[in-house]
Design a protein around this motif. Structure first.
Motif, PDB file in Angstrom:
ATOM      1  N   GLY A  23       0.793  -1.224   0.000  1.00  0.00           N
ATOM      2  CA  GLY A  23       0.000   0.000   0.000  1.00  0.00           C
ATOM      3  C   GLY A  23       0.822   1.269   0.000  1.00  0.00           C
ATOM      4  N   ALA A  24       2.150   1.130  -0.111  1.00  0.00           N
ATOM      5  CA  ALA A  24       3.022   2.304  -0.077  1.00  0.00           C
ATOM      6  C   ALA A  24       3.422   2.788  -1.473  1.00  0.00           C
ATOM      7  CB  ALA A  24       4.281   1.997   0.733  1.00  0.00           C
ATOM      8  N   ARG A  25       3.234   1.944  -2.472  1.00  0.00           N
ATOM      9  CA  ARG A  25       3.619   2.335  -3.834  1.00  0.00           C
ATOM     10  C   ARG A  25       2.622   3.354  -4.364  1.00  0.00           C
ATOM     11  NH1 ARG A  25       3.597  -1.063  -9.203  1.00  0.00           N
ATOM     12  NH2 ARG A  25       5.125   0.112 -10.394  1.00  0.00           N
ATOM     13  N   ASN A  26       3.108   4.346  -5.073  1.00  0.00           N
ATOM     14  CA  ASN A  26       2.255   5.400  -5.614  1.00  0.00           C
ATOM     15  C   ASN A  26       1.108   4.775  -6.406  1.00  0.00           C
ATOM     16  OD1 ASN A  26       1.368   7.316  -7.786  1.00  0.00           O
ATOM     17  ND2 ASN A  26       2.655   8.674  -6.573  1.00  0.00           N
ATOM     18  N   ILE A  27      -0.116   5.140  -6.057  1.00  0.00           N
ATOM     19  CA  ILE A  27      -1.285   4.526  -6.682  1.00  0.00           C
ATOM     20  C   ILE A  27      -1.366   4.848  -8.180  1.00  0.00           C
ATOM     21  CG2 ILE A  27      -2.922   6.369  -6.179  1.00  0.00           C
ATOM     22  CD1 ILE A  27      -4.913   4.050  -5.430  1.00  0.00           C
ATOM     23  N   THR A  28      -0.887   6.016  -8.575  1.00  0.00           N
ATOM     24  CA  THR A  28      -0.874   6.372  -9.997  1.00  0.00           C
ATOM     25  C   THR A  28       0.039   5.433 -10.778  1.00  0.00           C
ATOM     26  OG1 THR A  28      -1.281   8.672  -9.399  1.00  0.00           O
ATOM     27  CG2 THR A  28      -0.468   8.263 -11.622  1.00  0.00           C
ATOM     28  N   THR A  29       1.160   5.061 -10.189  1.00  0.00           N
ATOM     29  CA  THR A  29       2.091   4.130 -10.823  1.00  0.00           C
ATOM     30  C   THR A  29       1.475   2.744 -10.914  1.00  0.00           C
ATOM     31  OG1 THR A  29       3.937   5.405  -9.934  1.00  0.00           O
ATOM     32  CG2 THR A  29       4.430   3.179 -10.709  1.00  0.00           C
ATOM     33  N   VAL A  30       0.776   2.326  -9.878  1.00  0.00           N
ATOM     34  CA  VAL A  30       0.111   1.022  -9.892  1.00  0.00           C
ATOM     35  C   VAL A  30      -0.951   0.990 -10.986  1.00  0.00           C
ATOM     36  CG1 VAL A  30      -1.328  -0.585  -8.567  1.00  0.00           C
ATOM     37  CG2 VAL A  30       0.572   0.594  -7.445  1.00  0.00           C
ATOM     38  N   ILE A  31      -1.739   2.049 -11.096  1.00  0.00           N
ATOM     39  CA  ILE A  31      -2.773   2.123 -12.126  1.00  0.00           C
ATOM     40  C   ILE A  31      -2.146   2.110 -13.516  1.00  0.00           C
ATOM     41  CG2 ILE A  31      -4.502   3.679 -13.133  1.00  0.00           C
ATOM     42  CD1 ILE A  31      -5.336   4.327 -10.214  1.00  0.00           C
ATOM     43  N   LYS A  32      -1.031   2.785 -13.674  1.00  0.00           N
ATOM     44  CA  LYS A  32      -0.331   2.776 -14.967  1.00  0.00           C
ATOM     45  C   LYS A  32       0.105   1.358 -15.326  1.00  0.00           C
ATOM     46  CE  LYS A  32       3.439   4.957 -17.472  1.00  0.00           C
ATOM     47  NZ  LYS A  32       4.554   5.896 -17.434  1.00  0.00           N
ATOM     48  N   ASP A  33       0.620   0.613 -14.347  1.00  0.00           N
ATOM     49  CA  ASP A  33       0.997  -0.786 -14.588  1.00  0.00           C
ATOM     50  C   ASP A  33      -0.222  -1.630 -14.959  1.00  0.00           C
ATOM     51  OD1 ASP A  33       3.649  -0.256 -14.089  1.00  0.00           O
ATOM     52  OD2 ASP A  33       3.701  -1.262 -12.137  1.00  0.00           O
ATOM     53  N   ILE A  34      -1.329  -1.423 -14.264  1.00  0.00           N
ATOM     54  CA  ILE A  34      -2.559  -2.150 -14.579  1.00  0.00           C
ATOM     55  C   ILE A  34      -2.966  -1.883 -16.016  1.00  0.00           C
ATOM     56  CG2 ILE A  34      -5.039  -2.253 -14.098  1.00  0.00           C
ATOM     57  CD1 ILE A  34      -4.254  -1.726 -11.103  1.00  0.00           C
ATOM     58  N   ASP A  35      -2.953  -0.628 -16.416  1.00  0.00           N
ATOM     59  CA  ASP A  35      -3.325  -0.258 -17.787  1.00  0.00           C
ATOM     60  C   ASP A  35      -2.370  -0.875 -18.808  1.00  0.00           C
ATOM     61  OD1 ASP A  35      -5.487   1.201 -16.876  1.00  0.00           O
ATOM     62  OD2 ASP A  35      -4.442   3.128 -16.976  1.00  0.00           O
ATOM     63  N   THR A  36      -1.080  -0.870 -18.502  1.00  0.00           N
ATOM     64  CA  THR A  36      -0.087  -1.444 -19.417  1.00  0.00           C
ATOM     65  C   THR A  36      -0.312  -2.938 -19.586  1.00  0.00           C
ATOM     66  OG1 THR A  36       1.550   0.241 -18.847  1.00  0.00           O
ATOM     67  CG2 THR A  36       2.385  -1.812 -19.818  1.00  0.00           C
ATOM     68  N   PHE A  37      -0.433  -3.660 -18.469  1.00  0.00           N
ATOM     69  CA  PHE A  37      -0.662  -5.108 -18.553  1.00  0.00           C
ATOM     70  C   PHE A  37      -1.971  -5.413 -19.265  1.00  0.00           C
ATOM     71  CE2 PHE A  37       2.045  -5.356 -14.531  1.00  0.00           C
ATOM     72  CZ  PHE A  37       3.179  -5.705 -15.241  1.00  0.00           C
ATOM     73  N   ASN A  38      -2.999  -4.637 -18.983  1.00  0.00           N
ATOM     74  CA  ASN A  38      -4.296  -4.866 -19.606  1.00  0.00           C
ATOM     75  C   ASN A  38      -4.237  -4.629 -21.110  1.00  0.00           C
ATOM     76  OD1 ASN A  38      -7.082  -5.578 -19.303  1.00  0.00           O
ATOM     77  ND2 ASN A  38      -7.583  -3.442 -19.682  1.00  0.00           N
ATOM     78  N   SER A  39      -3.473  -3.647 -21.549  1.00  0.00           N
ATOM     79  CA  SER A  39      -3.374  -3.382 -22.989  1.00  0.00           C
ATOM     80  C   SER A  39      -2.565  -4.468 -23.711  1.00  0.00           C
ATOM     81  CB  SER A  39      -2.771  -2.002 -23.246  1.00  0.00           C
ATOM     82  OG  SER A  39      -1.401  -1.975 -22.915  1.00  0.00           O
ATOM     83  N   PHE A  40      -1.592  -5.034 -23.023  1.00  0.00           N
ATOM     84  CA  PHE A  40      -0.785  -6.095 -23.621  1.00  0.00           C
ATOM     85  C   PHE A  40      -1.528  -7.423 -23.683  1.00  0.00           C
ATOM     86  CE2 PHE A  40       3.527  -4.182 -22.149  1.00  0.00           C
ATOM     87  CZ  PHE A  40       3.538  -3.324 -23.229  1.00  0.00           C
ATOM     88  N   TYR A  41      -2.247  -7.753 -22.622  1.00  0.00           N
ATOM     89  CA  TYR A  41      -2.761  -9.110 -22.455  1.00  0.00           C
ATOM     90  C   TYR A  41      -4.276  -9.230 -22.422  1.00  0.00           C
ATOM     91  CZ  TYR A  41       2.082  -9.643 -21.067  1.00  0.00           C
ATOM     92  OH  TYR A  41       3.452  -9.612 -21.034  1.00  0.00           O
ATOM     93  N   LYS A  42      -5.018  -8.146 -22.434  1.00  0.00           N
ATOM     94  CA  LYS A  42      -6.484  -8.192 -22.361  1.00  0.00           C
ATOM     95  C   LYS A  42      -6.924  -9.093 -21.215  1.00  0.00           C
ATOM     96  CE  LYS A  42      -6.740  -5.535 -25.865  1.00  0.00           C
ATOM     97  NZ  LYS A  42      -6.659  -4.134 -25.594  1.00  0.00           N
ATOM     98  N   LEU A  43      -6.589  -8.687 -20.032  1.00  0.00           N
ATOM     99  CA  LEU A  43      -6.793  -9.485 -18.832  1.00  0.00           C
ATOM    100  C   LEU A  43      -8.260  -9.534 -18.411  1.00  0.00           C
ATOM    101  CD1 LEU A  43      -3.810  -7.987 -16.811  1.00  0.00           C
ATOM    102  CD2 LEU A  43      -3.831 -10.073 -18.187  1.00  0.00           C
ATOM    103  N   ASP A  44      -8.577 -10.523 -17.586  1.00  0.00           N
ATOM    104  CA  ASP A  44      -9.903 -10.605 -16.980  1.00  0.00           C
ATOM    105  C   ASP A  44      -9.807 -10.466 -15.463  1.00  0.00           C
ATOM    106  OD1 ASP A  44      -8.786 -13.019 -16.321  1.00  0.00           O
ATOM    107  OD2 ASP A  44     -10.388 -14.244 -17.170  1.00  0.00           O
ATOM    108  N   GLY A  45      -8.673  -9.952 -15.008  1.00  0.00           N
ATOM    109  CA  GLY A  45      -8.481  -9.728 -13.584  1.00  0.00           C
ATOM    110  C   GLY A  45      -7.076  -9.242 -13.298  1.00  0.00           C
ATOM    111  N   ILE A  46      -6.876  -8.817 -12.064  1.00  0.00           N
ATOM    112  CA  ILE A  46      -5.578  -8.300 -11.631  1.00  0.00           C
ATOM    113  C   ILE A  46      -5.233  -8.919 -10.283  1.00  0.00           C
ATOM    114  CG2 ILE A  46      -4.300  -6.238 -10.865  1.00  0.00           C
ATOM    115  CD1 ILE A  46      -4.692  -6.192 -13.844  1.00  0.00           C
ATOM    116  N   PHE A  47      -3.991  -9.330 -10.147  1.00  0.00           N
ATOM    117  CA  PHE A  47      -3.439  -9.867  -8.909  1.00  0.00           C
ATOM    118  C   PHE A  47      -2.608  -8.757  -8.280  1.00  0.00           C
ATOM    119  CE2 PHE A  47      -0.206 -12.194  -6.515  1.00  0.00           C
ATOM    120  CZ  PHE A  47      -0.944 -13.209  -5.913  1.00  0.00           C
ATOM    121  N   LEU A  48      -3.050  -8.246  -7.156  1.00  0.00           N
ATOM    122  CA  LEU A  48      -2.331  -7.186  -6.453  1.00  0.00           C
ATOM    123  C   LEU A  48      -1.380  -7.840  -5.463  1.00  0.00           C
ATOM    124  CD1 LEU A  48      -5.317  -4.754  -5.826  1.00  0.00           C
ATOM    125  CD2 LEU A  48      -3.555  -4.588  -7.604  1.00  0.00           C
TER     126      LEU A  48
END
Length: 73
Positions: free
Chosen positions: A6-31
């Motif tokens: 919970g200490a990592r910048n949330i904007t950076t986490v969201i950017k990673d989520i968006d990047t992974f989702n654009s590459f792989y068309k995910l159906d979920g996220i593992f935090l």
């Protein structure tokens, strides 16, 4: 996506989520690295949950704390 307990910048986490989702068309996220030390991190993870569900209500959201967590989660 690692969250550094919970200490990592949330904007950076969201950017990673968006990047992974654009590459792989995910159906979920593992935090990962989601060991919330206390209930003060609840809002952080709630915001991520809402963001991920906003991408698709069918998305699965998994928080990996690695140990028992506080009841607030």
């Amino acid at each position: 996506v690692h969250t550094t307990n919970g200490a990592r910048n949330i904007t950076t986490v969201i950017k990673d989520i968006d990047t992974f989702n654009s590459f792989y068309k995910l159906d979920g996220i593992f935090l990962d690295e989601g060991l919330p030390p206390n209930c003060q991190s609840f809002g952080y993870y709630q915001s991520l949950y809402q963001y991920i569900k906003g991408l698709s209500t069918n998305n699965l959201v998994v928080l990996n704390p690695g140990m028992p967590i506080q009841e607030c989660y």
